[in-house]
Scaffold this motif. Sequence first.
Motif, PDB file in Angstrom:
ATOM      1  N   GLU A  29     -27.114  -0.713 -24.758  1.00  0.00           N
ATOM      2  CA  GLU A  29     -27.833  -2.003 -24.471  1.00  0.00           C
ATOM      3  C   GLU A  29     -27.728  -2.370 -22.849  1.00  0.00           C
ATOM      4  O   GLU A  29     -26.412  -2.001 -22.399  1.00  0.00           O
ATOM      5  CB  GLU A  29     -27.584  -3.255 -25.066  1.00  0.00           C
ATOM      6  CG  GLU A  29     -28.013  -3.107 -26.575  1.00  0.00           C
ATOM      7  CD  GLU A  29     -27.568  -4.275 -27.623  1.00  0.00           C
ATOM      8  OE1 GLU A  29     -26.872  -4.949 -27.125  1.00  0.00           O
ATOM      9  OE2 GLU A  29     -27.935  -4.404 -28.621  1.00  0.00           O
ATOM     10  N   ILE A  30     -28.580  -2.916 -22.341  1.00  0.00           N
ATOM     11  CA  ILE A  30     -28.487  -3.314 -20.799  1.00  0.00           C
ATOM     12  C   ILE A  30     -28.970  -4.701 -20.682  1.00  0.00           C
ATOM     13  O   ILE A  30     -29.702  -5.222 -21.442  1.00  0.00           O
ATOM     14  CB  ILE A  30     -28.996  -2.463 -19.890  1.00  0.00           C
ATOM     15  CG1 ILE A  30     -30.605  -2.345 -19.931  1.00  0.00           C
ATOM     16  CG2 ILE A  30     -28.646  -0.802 -19.803  1.00  0.00           C
ATOM     17  CD1 ILE A  30     -31.378  -1.640 -18.838  1.00  0.00           C
ATOM     18  N   LEU A  31     -28.390  -5.316 -19.894  1.00  0.00           N
ATOM     19  CA  LEU A  31     -28.908  -6.845 -19.579  1.00  0.00           C
ATOM     20  C   LEU A  31     -29.149  -6.848 -18.111  1.00  0.00           C
ATOM     21  O   LEU A  31     -28.500  -6.312 -17.256  1.00  0.00           O
ATOM     22  CB  LEU A  31     -27.744  -7.608 -19.871  1.00  0.00           C
ATOM     23  CG  LEU A  31     -27.086  -7.896 -21.321  1.00  0.00           C
ATOM     24  CD1 LEU A  31     -25.949  -8.831 -21.577  1.00  0.00           C
ATOM     25  CD2 LEU A  31     -28.524  -8.419 -22.366  1.00  0.00           C
ATOM     26  N   ILE A  32     -30.242  -7.683 -17.763  1.00  0.00           N
ATOM     27  CA  ILE A  32     -30.685  -7.889 -16.259  1.00  0.00           C
ATOM     28  C   ILE A  32     -30.586  -9.289 -16.114  1.00  0.00           C
ATOM     29  O   ILE A  32     -31.380 -10.070 -16.871  1.00  0.00           O
ATOM     30  CB  ILE A  32     -32.057  -7.526 -16.341  1.00  0.00           C
ATOM     31  CG1 ILE A  32     -32.085  -5.922 -16.687  1.00  0.00           C
ATOM     32  CG2 ILE A  32     -32.725  -7.622 -14.972  1.00  0.00           C
ATOM     33  CD1 ILE A  32     -33.516  -5.113 -16.656  1.00  0.00           C
ATOM     34  N   TYR A  33     -30.249  -9.687 -14.958  1.00  0.00           N
ATOM     35  CA  TYR A  33     -30.097 -11.118 -14.317  1.00  0.00           C
ATOM     36  C   TYR A  33     -30.640 -11.299 -13.185  1.00  0.00           C
ATOM     37  O   TYR A  33     -30.612 -10.148 -12.365  1.00  0.00           O
ATOM     38  CB  TYR A  33     -28.790 -11.744 -14.525  1.00  0.00           C
ATOM     39  CG  TYR A  33     -27.976 -11.876 -15.701  1.00  0.00           C
ATOM     40  CD1 TYR A  33     -27.959 -13.022 -16.489  1.00  0.00           C
ATOM     41  CD2 TYR A  33     -27.281 -10.548 -16.451  1.00  0.00           C
ATOM     42  CE1 TYR A  33     -27.262 -13.174 -17.486  1.00  0.00           C
ATOM     43  CE2 TYR A  33     -26.739 -10.855 -17.454  1.00  0.00           C
ATOM     44  CZ  TYR A  33     -26.833 -12.269 -18.385  1.00  0.00           C
ATOM     45  OH  TYR A  33     -26.186 -12.249 -19.544  1.00  0.00           O
ATOM     46  N   ILE A  53     -27.666  -5.530 -13.181  1.00  0.00           N
ATOM     47  CA  ILE A  53     -27.891  -4.995 -14.441  1.00  0.00           C
ATOM     48  C   ILE A  53     -26.461  -4.746 -15.060  1.00  0.00           C
ATOM     49  O   ILE A  53     -25.493  -4.161 -14.375  1.00  0.00           O
ATOM     50  CB  ILE A  53     -28.671  -3.615 -14.402  1.00  0.00           C
ATOM     51  CG1 ILE A  53     -30.027  -3.931 -14.234  1.00  0.00           C
ATOM     52  CG2 ILE A  53     -28.356  -2.667 -15.303  1.00  0.00           C
ATOM     53  CD1 ILE A  53     -30.843  -2.496 -13.903  1.00  0.00           C
ATOM     54  N   PHE A  54     -26.296  -5.081 -16.158  1.00  0.00           N
ATOM     55  CA  PHE A  54     -24.983  -4.888 -17.055  1.00  0.00           C
ATOM     56  C   PHE A  54     -25.124  -3.746 -17.981  1.00  0.00           C
ATOM     57  O   PHE A  54     -26.085  -3.718 -18.882  1.00  0.00           O
ATOM     58  CB  PHE A  54     -24.563  -6.262 -17.611  1.00  0.00           C
ATOM     59  CG  PHE A  54     -24.094  -7.235 -16.634  1.00  0.00           C
ATOM     60  CD1 PHE A  54     -22.598  -7.058 -15.921  1.00  0.00           C
ATOM     61  CD2 PHE A  54     -24.911  -7.894 -16.143  1.00  0.00           C
ATOM     62  CE1 PHE A  54     -22.185  -8.143 -15.375  1.00  0.00           C
ATOM     63  CE2 PHE A  54     -24.455  -8.997 -15.232  1.00  0.00           C
ATOM     64  CZ  PHE A  54     -23.286  -9.209 -14.568  1.00  0.00           C
ATOM     65  N   GLU A  56     -22.175  -2.504 -20.950  1.00  0.00           N
ATOM     66  CA  GLU A  56     -20.580  -2.386 -21.164  1.00  0.00           C
ATOM     67  C   GLU A  56     -19.960  -2.752 -19.861  1.00  0.00           C
ATOM     68  O   GLU A  56     -20.273  -3.830 -19.274  1.00  0.00           O
ATOM     69  CB  GLU A  56     -20.387  -0.946 -21.677  1.00  0.00           C
ATOM     70  CG  GLU A  56     -21.014  -0.693 -23.225  1.00  0.00           C
ATOM     71  CD  GLU A  56     -20.361   0.372 -23.634  1.00  0.00           C
ATOM     72  OE1 GLU A  56     -19.958   1.244 -22.933  1.00  0.00           O
ATOM     73  OE2 GLU A  56     -20.531   0.602 -25.121  1.00  0.00           O
ATOM     74  N   ASN A  57     -19.164  -1.989 -19.431  1.00  0.00           N
ATOM     75  CA  ASN A  57     -18.427  -2.439 -18.381  1.00  0.00           C
ATOM     76  C   ASN A  57     -18.760  -1.783 -16.877  1.00  0.00           C
ATOM     77  O   ASN A  57     -18.154  -1.636 -16.055  1.00  0.00           O
ATOM     78  CB  ASN A  57     -16.754  -1.959 -18.474  1.00  0.00           C
ATOM     79  CG  ASN A  57     -16.727  -0.518 -18.770  1.00  0.00           C
ATOM     80  OD1 ASN A  57     -17.315   0.027 -18.985  1.00  0.00           O
ATOM     81  ND2 ASN A  57     -15.375  -0.493 -18.989  1.00  0.00           N
ATOM     82  N   LYS A  58     -20.131  -1.368 -16.892  1.00  0.00           N
ATOM     83  CA  LYS A  58     -20.900  -0.902 -15.673  1.00  0.00           C
ATOM     84  C   LYS A  58     -21.642  -2.051 -15.051  1.00  0.00           C
ATOM     85  O   LYS A  58     -22.255  -2.820 -15.903  1.00  0.00           O
ATOM     86  CB  LYS A  58     -21.427   0.201 -15.939  1.00  0.00           C
ATOM     87  CG  LYS A  58     -20.822   1.419 -16.478  1.00  0.00           C
ATOM     88  CD  LYS A  58     -21.612   2.685 -16.940  1.00  0.00           C
ATOM     89  CE  LYS A  58     -21.232   3.785 -17.596  1.00  0.00           C
ATOM     90  NZ  LYS A  58     -22.008   5.011 -17.801  1.00  0.00           N
ATOM     91  N   LEU A  59     -21.922  -2.045 -13.805  1.00  0.00           N
ATOM     92  CA  LEU A  59     -22.612  -2.866 -13.131  1.00  0.00           C
ATOM     93  C   LEU A  59     -23.330  -2.365 -11.998  1.00  0.00           C
ATOM     94  O   LEU A  59     -22.766  -1.611 -11.302  1.00  0.00           O
ATOM     95  CB  LEU A  59     -21.451  -4.094 -12.700  1.00  0.00           C
ATOM     96  CG  LEU A  59     -22.063  -5.126 -11.742  1.00  0.00           C
ATOM     97  CD1 LEU A  59     -23.073  -6.001 -12.407  1.00  0.00           C
ATOM     98  CD2 LEU A  59     -20.912  -5.972 -11.252  1.00  0.00           C
ATOM     99  N   ILE A  60     -24.655  -3.046 -11.887  1.00  0.00           N
ATOM    100  CA  ILE A  60     -25.336  -2.741 -10.595  1.00  0.00           C
ATOM    101  C   ILE A  60     -25.767  -3.994  -9.960  1.00  0.00           C
ATOM    102  O   ILE A  60     -26.178  -5.206 -10.884  1.00  0.00           O
ATOM    103  CB  ILE A  60     -26.692  -1.731 -10.807  1.00  0.00           C
ATOM    104  CG1 ILE A  60     -26.226  -0.492 -11.522  1.00  0.00           C
ATOM    105  CG2 ILE A  60     -27.639  -1.502  -9.554  1.00  0.00           C
ATOM    106  CD1 ILE A  60     -27.408   0.557 -11.617  1.00  0.00           C
ATOM    107  N   ILE A  61     -25.537  -4.173  -8.781  1.00  0.00           N
ATOM    108  CA  ILE A  61     -25.970  -5.548  -8.048  1.00  0.00           C
ATOM    109  C   ILE A  61     -26.873  -5.068  -6.636  1.00  0.00           C
ATOM    110  O   ILE A  61     -26.482  -4.094  -5.919  1.00  0.00           O
ATOM    111  CB  ILE A  61     -24.736  -6.168  -7.554  1.00  0.00           C
ATOM    112  CG1 ILE A  61     -23.704  -6.671  -8.464  1.00  0.00           C
ATOM    113  CG2 ILE A  61     -24.996  -7.439  -6.586  1.00  0.00           C
ATOM    114  CD1 ILE A  61     -22.709  -7.145  -8.177  1.00  0.00           C
TER     115      ILE A  61
END
Length: 749
Positions: A29-33, A53-54, A56-61
């Motif tokens: 699953e990914i989450l977008i803010y 974008i999240f 698990e413990n990965k992140l894109i900004i």
Amino acid sequence: MIKNKIFIQTKYLLILFFLIIPNFNFAKEILIYADSISYDEEENIIAKGNAKIFQENKLIISELIIYDKINEKIILPLEFIFKDEKNNYFEGKNGFFLKNLNIAEFEDPKIKLNDGSRIIGKKIKRDGHIDIISKGVYSPCNSRVKIANFICPTWQLEGEKILHDNKNLFLYQKHSKMRVINTPVFYIPYIVTPSPLRKERKSGFLSPSISFNFFDTKTSQSTSLPYYFNISEDKELLFTPIIHYGGGVDSSQRFIFDYNQIISGGNFRTDLTFDSNFEEQNNNSWLNDASLITNFDKNLNEKYRIKIDSALQTSKSYIQITKPNNELSYTNSLSTNINLEGFNLNKIDDYFKVSMNYYQTNQKNEDNKILPIVLPKFKYFTGYSNKFGNTSYSTYDFYNIFRVKSSLIHAKRQQKISHKYNFQKRNIFYKSLINFDTEVYNQIFNTEKKQIDSNNYITGTYYRLFPIFGISSETPFKFKNNFKNLTINPKISLILTPGISNSNNLSNEDSTNNDFSIENIYQLNRFSGNDKMDNSKRITYGLNGYTERFRSSISQSYEFTDNSNFHREQGNEENLSDLIGSFQYLNLNELSYNFRYDLSNSYLKKQNIDLNSKTIFGDLNFSYLDQNSKVNNIISNDIETLNYSFLSRKIRRFSNINISGLYDLKKEINTEYTIGYSYFDECFGINLDFTRKSYEEDELKPQDLLTLMFSFKNIGSYKSTNLAVSENDKQEIEWESFDIDNDKFENNR
């Protein structure tokens, strides 16, 4: 207004969570803010303003993130930051990630690994645990150097292609060029180094070494390609082949095997080095020279321990040539020792040891035939027995020593069986401590071919019973609240022996390295072993004084025996011995003074001053030695030297200066001195050391040695020596590579 905005954002998030996420099938699953989220005509999700974008413990900004539902691709047209599950950070632009965030491509990558190392490049392709960077630059340096308007790391590796294996933790570089302060220093077509993220040992090639040697008009090269074998969690092997080739000068090979193993209750290590000439025509012998160094230490059980130390070489000075920095290079002889030790066998403090020893000369001017072979040597200490306030113990010794030929000091063969019984009784009498001490030696010697003079040799069996009796008294006085609580302790002892002189028929095997000093003046037998016995009847007296910071001692003895062996051998010409003493001042600065004064000839025979001082500039050490002797009031031996050393404190956090040497005050020359500079920051180190050895003979020129070493974190060290020798010797300059402990860099952060 603010509430409406929060409501709208929450609404978009719920829509994404319930409508988009289920379509990912088996993907995580990914989450977008974002500040705003919308759809375009192709139903791509567009997130603008602080978009995140999240997974698990990965992140894109990024400021703009586009999610392509059809191709399941995250498009990043602007600059962005990506953090992986290992806390490594990636910066880039104009790229994309697939939905699982394990496959990606983007431009201008800037990677900061979790240990602080950096990799930058033109483009990156990421496929699972593999990162491929085009035209990449790698450096572990945080420090920066400004050159004109350009700021660069202290050192960096530039590669046409850099492949970072995040799983096996290796860094592969193709067409690699090293720059130090933005200056190219060498080029390597292909290099493999451990990843800075690697915490566990891995097998693989280490940094190669290339050397160039010039002999007249001919040139030869040598290449070293070390390979590290991680055999298992408790075993490792470093194999280093060194190949010489070219110029018709040298076609030899050198192979180095360094094996290390952790065993239950100990450690095993062996270092094999051998030279060969495989390429030489009509060569019947593949082995030229070799050395084997072995160390084995193991606790067999709770009572026994075995230890084996061995050093062998096929020719003299081979270890000196191949391992000049090893302490074995400075010894006169190599030894192979097998020791079996036992503890707490019958009593809690008893001790057992059996050993076998073999020696081999390590210097060209030494004769191997007079060196001993000890097979075996046995010792057993019974432990202390305390009854009625008395203490007693026994020591049993046996050895079998032989050699190829005898000398005036040593027999060709000698066996000894020895028993020593010691009895001590202590009493307090009128606030004085009275000690009664007795040692009784029972010994049998069997000696073969002991040389008496140039033509006579003696063989025989001898028995010796030798008792030594001593009584001593000491009465301490303490000045409370005066003289800084000074304690004065006068001491006197009387020692009696049979007075029998040592026989020249016995080989002296263990009574060596003797010295007349404040440490042994009160001992019953002042010889270091018991092949020779201290046959003197004497009275010894002295005075000790001490406070918390000050200690002093002064002692002297008088011999009633005219033929005292130890007394005469240590340079005491009269029955009244030399006066010996010491003074120590213990503080942040430590000062000690030791002396030996000849009363009969009224001169200072020996004095030594040691000063250890911690100053605001660094640690300063001086050791002054003045030693001489007289024959018929004429000084026959006169030595006056000054040892000195200085190690500076850190200069601007990373630098040190060290100076050390030995100055001969009589000959007025620095027989040896070293001046060095070292710099170690978090990623780069440099050592520059100059050493000069001088000789008093006019025909011998001073010997100079300049050593330059560069150290690179995660890469290794490169050292070059012989940079300051004669013109002819300069042709033999070469660079050597060494492993480097990364803690040396990290401690400077």
